[in-house]
Design a protein around this motif. Structure first.
Motif, PDB file in Angstrom:
ATOM      1  N   CYS A  10      25.279   4.428 -31.195  1.00 25.75           N
ATOM      2  CA  CYS A  10      24.129   4.924 -31.935  1.00 25.75           C
ATOM      3  C   CYS A  10      24.517   6.197 -32.678  1.00 25.75           C
ATOM      4  O   CYS A  10      25.205   7.053 -32.126  1.00 25.75           O
ATOM      5  N   GLU A  21      20.850   4.894 -36.389  1.00 22.17           N
ATOM      6  CA  GLU A  21      21.593   3.695 -36.765  1.00 22.17           C
ATOM      7  C   GLU A  21      22.259   3.140 -35.503  1.00 22.17           C
ATOM      8  O   GLU A  21      22.925   3.865 -34.771  1.00 22.17           O
ATOM      9  N   TYR A  22      22.054   1.857 -35.267  1.00 20.68           N
ATOM     10  CA  TYR A  22      22.744   1.153 -34.184  1.00 20.68           C
ATOM     11  C   TYR A  22      23.850   0.312 -34.811  1.00 20.68           C
ATOM     12  O   TYR A  22      23.668  -0.292 -35.863  1.00 20.68           O
ATOM     13  N   PHE A  23      25.026   0.311 -34.184  1.00 11.54           N
ATOM     14  CA  PHE A  23      26.125  -0.490 -34.711  1.00 11.54           C
ATOM     15  C   PHE A  23      26.852  -1.217 -33.590  1.00 11.54           C
ATOM     16  O   PHE A  23      26.817  -0.797 -32.434  1.00 11.54           O
ATOM     17  N   GLN A  24      27.464  -2.327 -33.946  1.00 11.25           N
ATOM     18  CA  GLN A  24      28.391  -3.071 -33.091  1.00 11.25           C
ATOM     19  C   GLN A  24      29.614  -3.370 -33.936  1.00 11.25           C
ATOM     20  O   GLN A  24      29.476  -3.840 -35.072  1.00 11.25           O
ATOM     21  N   ILE A  25      30.797  -3.087 -33.396  1.00  8.56           N
ATOM     22  CA  ILE A  25      32.047  -3.343 -34.104  1.00  8.56           C
ATOM     23  C   ILE A  25      32.858  -4.335 -33.282  1.00  8.56           C
ATOM     24  O   ILE A  25      33.059  -4.139 -32.086  1.00  8.56           O
ATOM     25  N   ARG A  35      31.241  -6.116 -38.326  1.00  9.91           N
ATOM     26  CA  ARG A  35      30.364  -5.177 -37.625  1.00  9.91           C
ATOM     27  C   ARG A  35      28.917  -5.433 -38.003  1.00  9.91           C
ATOM     28  O   ARG A  35      28.632  -5.998 -39.059  1.00  9.91           O
ATOM     29  N   SER A  37      25.340  -3.331 -38.612  1.00  7.28           N
ATOM     30  CA  SER A  37      24.756  -2.016 -38.856  1.00  7.28           C
ATOM     31  C   SER A  37      23.261  -2.190 -39.010  1.00  7.28           C
ATOM     32  O   SER A  37      22.801  -2.995 -39.829  1.00  7.28           O
ATOM     33  N   SER A  38      22.488  -1.431 -38.232  1.00  3.41           N
ATOM     34  CA  SER A  38      21.032  -1.542 -38.358  1.00  3.41           C
ATOM     35  C   SER A  38      20.545  -0.959 -39.687  1.00  3.41           C
ATOM     36  O   SER A  38      19.476  -1.314 -40.157  1.00  3.41           O
ATOM     37  N   THR A  39      21.342  -0.096 -40.306  1.00  2.83           N
ATOM     38  CA  THR A  39      20.986   0.429 -41.618  1.00  2.83           C
ATOM     39  C   THR A  39      21.005  -0.696 -42.653  1.00  2.83           C
ATOM     40  O   THR A  39      20.119  -0.797 -43.497  1.00  2.83           O
ATOM     41  N   ASP A  41      21.024  -3.876 -41.664  1.00  2.00           N
ATOM     42  CA  ASP A  41      20.294  -4.942 -40.976  1.00  2.00           C
ATOM     43  C   ASP A  41      21.015  -6.282 -41.063  1.00  2.00           C
ATOM     44  O   ASP A  41      20.401  -7.334 -41.196  1.00  2.00           O
ATOM     45  N   LYS A  71      18.656  -1.635 -31.001  1.00  2.77           N
ATOM     46  CA  LYS A  71      18.427  -0.308 -31.575  1.00  2.77           C
ATOM     47  C   LYS A  71      17.372   0.442 -30.770  1.00  2.77           C
ATOM     48  O   LYS A  71      17.582   1.594 -30.385  1.00  2.77           O
TER      49      LYS A  71
END
Length: 90
Positions: A10, A21-25, A35, A37-39, A41, A71
């Motif tokens: 986060c 912003e939540y992310f997964q890589i 990846r 990115s909640s930004t 979506d 998120k």
């Protein structure tokens, strides 16, 4: 060996959900494949394989619903504590 690695996290400027912003890589042998990115979506691919995976994940309503919920579930619950802790130390 290294092989498959998924990292999530986060990024935040406040405890407001809109500022988080939540992310997964997703990595394979230290190479970033794709990846979320909640930004944005959505998932974004960085390699040929990663683009295919990102497209498949974006088309899977269950996966998208899960990462969108992360998120609030992961970030919002933890950042309230982290943000207040950081403010008291600054």
């Amino acid at each position: 060996g290294y092989l498959w690695h998924v990292e999530g996290g986060c990024v935040f400027n406040s405890s407001d959900l809109n500022d988080i912003e939540y992310f997964q890589i997703y990595n394979y042998n230290k190479l970033k494949l794709f990846r979320f990115s909640s930004t944005l979506d959505k998932f974004v691919g960085y390699t040929e394989f990663g683009i295919k995976q990102a497209t498949a994940f974006n088309n899977n309503k269950d996966i998208i619903a899960d990462v969108r919920a992360s998120k609030e579930h992961i970030c919002l619950n933890n950042i309230k504590n982290d943000y207040e802790s950081a403010l008291t130390k600054s």
